[in-house]
Structures are given as structure tokens and as C-alpha cells.
Design an enzyme around this catalytic site. Structure first.
Site, PDB file in Angstrom:
ATOM      1  N   HIS A   1       1.140  -1.130  -0.278  1.00 63.83           N
ATOM      2  CA  HIS A   1      -0.240  -0.286   0.258  1.00 63.83           C
ATOM      3  C   HIS A   1       0.441   1.356  -0.087  1.00 63.83           C
ATOM      4  CE1 HIS A   1      -4.252  -2.423   2.025  1.00 63.83           C
ATOM      5  NE2 HIS A   1      -3.241  -2.347   0.631  1.00 63.83           N
ATOM      6  N   GLY A  15      -2.848  -1.915  -7.272  1.00 63.44           N
ATOM      7  CA  GLY A  15      -3.896  -2.548  -7.364  1.00 63.44           C
ATOM      8  C   GLY A  15      -5.358  -2.143  -6.893  1.00 63.44           C
ATOM      9  N   ASP A  75      -4.319  -6.961  -7.884  1.00 61.78           N
ATOM     10  CA  ASP A  75      -4.458  -7.825  -7.198  1.00 61.78           C
ATOM     11  C   ASP A  75      -5.451  -8.907  -7.152  1.00 61.78           C
ATOM     12  OD1 ASP A  75      -3.249  -5.396  -4.686  1.00 61.78           O
ATOM     13  OD2 ASP A  75      -5.789  -5.473  -4.573  1.00 61.78           O
ATOM     14  N   ASP A 100      -1.896  -1.559   4.811  1.00 61.44           N
ATOM     15  CA  ASP A 100      -1.802  -0.564   5.800  1.00 61.44           C
ATOM     16  C   ASP A 100      -3.290  -0.212   6.411  1.00 61.44           C
ATOM     17  OD1 ASP A 100      -1.729   2.173   7.257  1.00 61.44           O
ATOM     18  OD2 ASP A 100      -1.612   3.227   5.021  1.00 61.44           O
ATOM     19  N   HIS A 158     -10.560  -0.858  -2.357  1.00 62.78           N
ATOM     20  CA  HIS A 158     -10.659  -1.949  -2.660  1.00 62.78           C
ATOM     21  C   HIS A 158     -10.460  -3.463  -2.054  1.00 62.78           C
ATOM     22  CE1 HIS A 158      -5.843  -1.526  -3.030  1.00 62.78           C
ATOM     23  NE2 HIS A 158      -6.057  -2.036  -3.307  1.00 62.78           N
ATOM     24  N   ASP A 200     -10.905  -6.709  -3.122  1.00 67.55           N
ATOM     25  CA  ASP A 200      -9.560  -7.148  -3.648  1.00 67.55           C
ATOM     26  C   ASP A 200      -8.719  -7.457  -2.775  1.00 67.55           C
ATOM     27  OD1 ASP A 200     -11.847  -6.936  -5.825  1.00 67.55           O
ATOM     28  OD2 ASP A 200     -10.140  -5.576  -6.135  1.00 67.55           O
ATOM     29  N   ARG A 253      -7.248 -14.068   1.347  1.00 64.36           N
ATOM     30  CA  ARG A 253      -8.102 -15.912   1.546  1.00 64.36           C
ATOM     31  C   ARG A 253      -7.069 -16.735   0.827  1.00 64.36           C
ATOM     32  NH1 ARG A 253     -12.683 -17.924  -0.903  1.00 64.36           N
ATOM     33  NH2 ARG A 253     -13.699 -19.198   0.112  1.00 64.36           N
TER      34      ARG A 253
END
Length: 127
Positions: free
Chosen positions: A9, A56, A61, A81, A88, A91, A97
Site C-alpha cells: 500500500h 491494486g 490484486d 496499511d 479495493h 480484492d 484468502r
């Protein structure tokens, strides 16, 4: 060749460049991919060969997640961060995950990133 995705980030971009500098010799032997701005900084500041994907928020991402889902990634270093809301966020959560689903190491801060990079540099032990 070990395949690593590097993502950070905005407030963590300096940290990912510093982490990559610490492990520069190793990262030069890896196949690297990164989201847009992060990849650009790693190329420009450290001379690393990096495949730059989209930013991103523009889908980078998701692009990394797609590579991960088909076995195209060995580790993810994603310096997040936690103090700044991200537009997003779904995402980001999906990418983390996907690491869990596909059993891919995922580091989300500098300390865990350092540990993952050190572990990847050790020779594989016979079982």
C-alpha cells in the site's frame, strides 16, 4: 525458479523497497511480479526485473490472485496499511484468502516478509 509477488500500500512502499534491498541478491534470482507502482519502484530504485501488473485498485490484486489460483506463485509479500481504509478492500481480502485456500505463504508486514524471504533462501530439507 521461485515466483514471488510483491505488493505494498502507498504508506508501505518505502518499507517494501527497504525489504527488497535487504534481500536483493536473492530476489535477483527469483521471478518477481508486483502491482504497478510497487513494481516500478523496485525496478527504478533497485534494478530488479519485475513483471508489473495493474495497480491494486485497478485490478492488480486480482491479477496476482489469478496467478496464485493456477499454481503460478510460490509466495506473496503484501505490506498492508491497516490504518488507512482501502477502496479495493474486497480484492485485498480475496487475495489473502486465496493464499489460505492454496496454501501459499503470505506475509503482510515487514517482519513476516523477512521471515518468508529467509525461509525461501534455505535449501529444502530431505524428509
Amino acid at each position: 525458479m521461485i515466483r514471488i509477488a510483491l505488493v505494498a500500500h502507498d504508506r508501505k512502499k518505502d518499507a517494501i523497497v527497504a525489504l527488497a534491498r535487504e534481500h536483493l541478491a536473492f530476489l535477483q534470482t527469483c521471478q518477481l511480479m508486483a502491482t504497478g507502482t510497487t513494481g516500478g519502484r523496485l525496478k527504478n530504485e533497485l534494478g530488479l526485473e519485475v513483471e508489473c501488473l495493474l495497480s491494486g485498485p485497478l485490478g492488480g490484486d486480482l491479477q496476482i490472485g489469478a496467478r496464485l489460483a493456477v499454481g503460478g506463485l510460490d509466495a506473496l509479500i503484501f505490506l498492508r496499511d491497516p490504518m488507512t481504509p482501502q477502496p479495493h478492500e474486497p480484492d485485498i481480502n480475496a487475495l489473502v484468502r486465496a493464499c489460505d485456500v492454496h496454501d501459499v505463504p503470505c506475509a503482510t508486514n515487514v517482519s513476516s516478509g523477512r521471515m518468508v524471504l529467509l525461509a525461501l533462501q534455505r535449501p529444502v530439507q530431505a524428509q
